[in-house]
Design a protein around this motif. Structure first.
Motif, PDB file in Angstrom:
ATOM      1  N   PHE A 164       0.843  -1.193   0.000  1.00  0.00           N
ATOM      2  CA  PHE A 164       0.000   0.000   0.000  1.00  0.00           C
ATOM      3  C   PHE A 164       0.881   1.247   0.000  1.00  0.00           C
ATOM      4  O   PHE A 164       1.882   1.301   0.720  1.00  0.00           O
ATOM      5  N   PHE A 165       0.493   2.261  -0.783  1.00  0.00           N
ATOM      6  CA  PHE A 165       1.251   3.514  -0.794  1.00  0.00           C
ATOM      7  C   PHE A 165       0.321   4.695  -1.005  1.00  0.00           C
ATOM      8  O   PHE A 165      -0.834   4.548  -1.422  1.00  0.00           O
ATOM      9  N   ALA A 166       0.838   5.881  -0.695  1.00  0.00           N
ATOM     10  CA  ALA A 166       0.116   7.135  -0.940  1.00  0.00           C
ATOM     11  C   ALA A 166       1.131   8.187  -1.367  1.00  0.00           C
ATOM     12  O   ALA A 166       2.188   8.325  -0.742  1.00  0.00           O
ATOM     13  N   ILE A 167       0.825   8.904  -2.459  1.00  0.00           N
ATOM     14  CA  ILE A 167       1.668  10.008  -2.925  1.00  0.00           C
ATOM     15  C   ILE A 167       1.108  11.296  -2.331  1.00  0.00           C
ATOM     16  O   ILE A 167      -0.018  11.689  -2.640  1.00  0.00           O
ATOM     17  N   LEU A 168       1.880  11.960  -1.475  1.00  0.00           N
ATOM     18  CA  LEU A 168       1.449  13.227  -0.873  1.00  0.00           C
ATOM     19  C   LEU A 168       2.181  14.365  -1.568  1.00  0.00           C
ATOM     20  O   LEU A 168       3.413  14.386  -1.610  1.00  0.00           O
ATOM     21  N   SER A 169       1.409  15.327  -2.101  1.00  0.00           N
ATOM     22  CA  SER A 169       2.036  16.362  -2.922  1.00  0.00           C
ATOM     23  C   SER A 169       1.188  17.621  -2.945  1.00  0.00           C
ATOM     24  O   SER A 169       0.165  17.724  -2.254  1.00  0.00           O
ATOM     25  N   ASN A 170       1.648  18.592  -3.737  1.00  0.00           N
ATOM     26  CA  ASN A 170       0.914  19.835  -4.003  1.00  0.00           C
ATOM     27  C   ASN A 170       0.549  19.889  -5.482  1.00  0.00           C
ATOM     28  O   ASN A 170       1.226  19.274  -6.322  1.00  0.00           O
ATOM     29  N   GLN A 171      -0.489  20.665  -5.795  1.00  0.00           N
ATOM     30  CA  GLN A 171      -0.832  20.858  -7.198  1.00  0.00           C
ATOM     31  C   GLN A 171       0.344  21.477  -7.950  1.00  0.00           C
ATOM     32  O   GLN A 171       1.102  22.282  -7.404  1.00  0.00           O
ATOM     33  N   ARG A 172       0.485  21.078  -9.213  1.00  0.00           N
ATOM     34  CA  ARG A 172       1.510  21.590 -10.140  1.00  0.00           C
ATOM     35  C   ARG A 172       2.928  21.355  -9.599  1.00  0.00           C
ATOM     36  O   ARG A 172       3.795  22.208  -9.669  1.00  0.00           O
ATOM     37  N   SER A 173       3.123  20.162  -9.056  1.00  0.00           N
ATOM     38  CA  SER A 173       4.450  19.772  -8.560  1.00  0.00           C
ATOM     39  C   SER A 173       4.990  18.538  -9.282  1.00  0.00           C
ATOM     40  O   SER A 173       5.933  17.908  -8.827  1.00  0.00           O
ATOM     41  N   GLY A 174       4.355  18.185 -10.392  1.00  0.00           N
ATOM     42  CA  GLY A 174       4.803  17.027 -11.157  1.00  0.00           C
ATOM     43  C   GLY A 174       4.170  15.722 -10.731  1.00  0.00           C
ATOM     44  O   GLY A 174       4.572  14.651 -11.201  1.00  0.00           O
ATOM     45  N   SER A 175       3.162  15.788  -9.857  1.00  0.00           N
ATOM     46  CA  SER A 175       2.574  14.554  -9.339  1.00  0.00           C
ATOM     47  C   SER A 175       1.794  13.784 -10.404  1.00  0.00           C
ATOM     48  O   SER A 175       1.775  12.545 -10.389  1.00  0.00           O
ATOM     49  N   GLY A 176       1.161  14.516 -11.333  1.00  0.00           N
ATOM     50  CA  GLY A 176       0.429  13.843 -12.405  1.00  0.00           C
ATOM     51  C   GLY A 176       1.365  13.062 -13.313  1.00  0.00           C
ATOM     52  O   GLY A 176       1.097  11.907 -13.673  1.00  0.00           O
ATOM     53  N   TRP A 177       2.468  13.708 -13.679  1.00  0.00           N
ATOM     54  CA  TRP A 177       3.494  13.048 -14.501  1.00  0.00           C
ATOM     55  C   TRP A 177       4.095  11.860 -13.765  1.00  0.00           C
ATOM     56  O   TRP A 177       4.267  10.773 -14.342  1.00  0.00           O
TER      57      TRP A 177
END
Length: 350
Positions: A105-118
């Motif tokens: 199990f994992f979770a990606i924690l990020s901010n908008q427009r930080s490359g998370s979609g890519w």
């Protein structure tokens, strides 16, 4: 005569025997024995202490050498740091032959427009990974802790279906979670859930916050302008689409710029503080751009077989920032000589 000789010999032997019996070895001094025992005990004590100190010193040096790394680390209890293995039993389908295959199990924690979609498209190019996107962008799923837990349970039980779902044969399943989507409102409860369920956290941030600000303003503008044939796209798959979107140059409020950048920094710092107790690794968008071997670290962190990860997404704002900010001179003058001056420079080649 014989009797006299025998008597003389008997007396002679008796004298010798008496002499032998009288001559005794000298007794050792009890004080000397005690001194020898004391000296031996002291020598043994010094030797044992020196061995213990050497082992402690070696352990301390090892810990100091391990601290700077951002790769998977040992937890506070010193337990072996490997992702938990789960065997979900979904209610919506049967895992069939994969029922005995473990899932991480994992979770990606990020901010908008930080490359998370890519980054998420890269992960999903792995044959065994299912990352289900920004599930908590829908407000109803994050109304309170109960709805958050219900949503997470559904994801990690493999009962959440999205275009990224690998269904029965997923080896790692997770989601992308923005800090402003209920995460920072319930940090303790979410961190406790992650630890209880064995969820590994991947932090993904952007070092150059000025570039992030440009991307945010441009994306916000396109929500209404819809520059691509009347459709809004946050991510594109061709250089032609990227060039069209990058033609818009936002105006940045130079008056509040320093305060805005500081606020971005503080929000990231708080997230790291709140979720530092979880099993986690920290990534930066710029590092992924420069060094693709970072993706091998991610796969190792998740306990996955190594694969070449790919994405069709194309970067929108390429080249120097002076080409993408309308009031560049104001921004440049504001940041010169500050802690954020380095944001003015290009931070990767592409």
């Amino acid at each position: 005569m014989n009797a006299l000789s025998s008597l003389c010999m008997f007396r002679s032997d008796s004298l010798v025997l008496n002499d032998i019996l009288v001559i005794k070895p000298p007794k050792k001094s009890p004080l000397l024995l005690r001194m020898l025992v004391l000296i031996f005990s002291m020598v043994c004590g010094v030797f044992i202490c020196s061995v213990c100190l050497k082992q402690i010193s070696t352990h301390a040096r090892t810990m100091l050498m391990e601290l700077p790394t951002e790769k998977p680390h040992r937890n506070r209890l010193g337990l072996t740091d490997v992702p938990w293995l789960h065997y979900p039993n979904p209610v919506s389908f049967n895992r069939n032959e994969c029922a005995r295959s473990p899932v991480r199990f994992f979770a990606i924690l990020s901010n908008q427009r930080s490359g998370s979609g890519w980054f998420e498209t890269l992960l999903n190019s792995h044959i065994n990974v299912s990352s289900n996107g920004e599930i908590f962008s829908v407000r109803e799923r994050r109304v309170n802790v109960s709805t958050i837990v219900q949503t997470l349970d559904k994801v990690y039980n493999l009962d959440w279906f999205s275009s990224a779902s690998k269904n029965e044969c997923s080896a790692a399943v997770g989601l992308k979670w923005m800090l402003n989507q209920g995460l920072m409102e319930h940090p303790k409860e979410v961190a406790d859930y992650f630890n209880r369920r064995g969820v590994s956290v991947i932090f993904l941030f952007r070092r150059n916050l000025l570039r992030r600000m440009v991307s945010m303003l441009a994306n916000s503008y396109d929500r209404y302008a819809k520059l691509l044939s009347g459709a809004h796209k946050s991510h594109v798959h061709s250089t032609e689409e990227a060039d069209t979107l990058s033609k818009y140059k936002p105006i940045i409020n130079s008056t509040s710029l320093l305060a805005d950048l500081k606020d971005m920094e503080m929000r990231t710092a708080k997230a790291l503080e709140y979720f530092n107790i979880t099993r986690h690794m920290i990534l930066y968008y710029e590092d992924l751009i420069r060094n693709r071997t970072k993706l091998k670290d991610v796969q190792e962190f998740l306990g996955l077989p190594q694969m070449e990860l790919t994405s069709r997404q194309v970067k929108i704002h390429r080249g120097p920032l002076s080409d993408h900010i309308k009031n560049w001179d104001d921004v440049n003058n504001t940041l010169q000589g500050t802690a954020y001056e380095s944001f003015l420079q290009a931070d990767y080649s592409s």
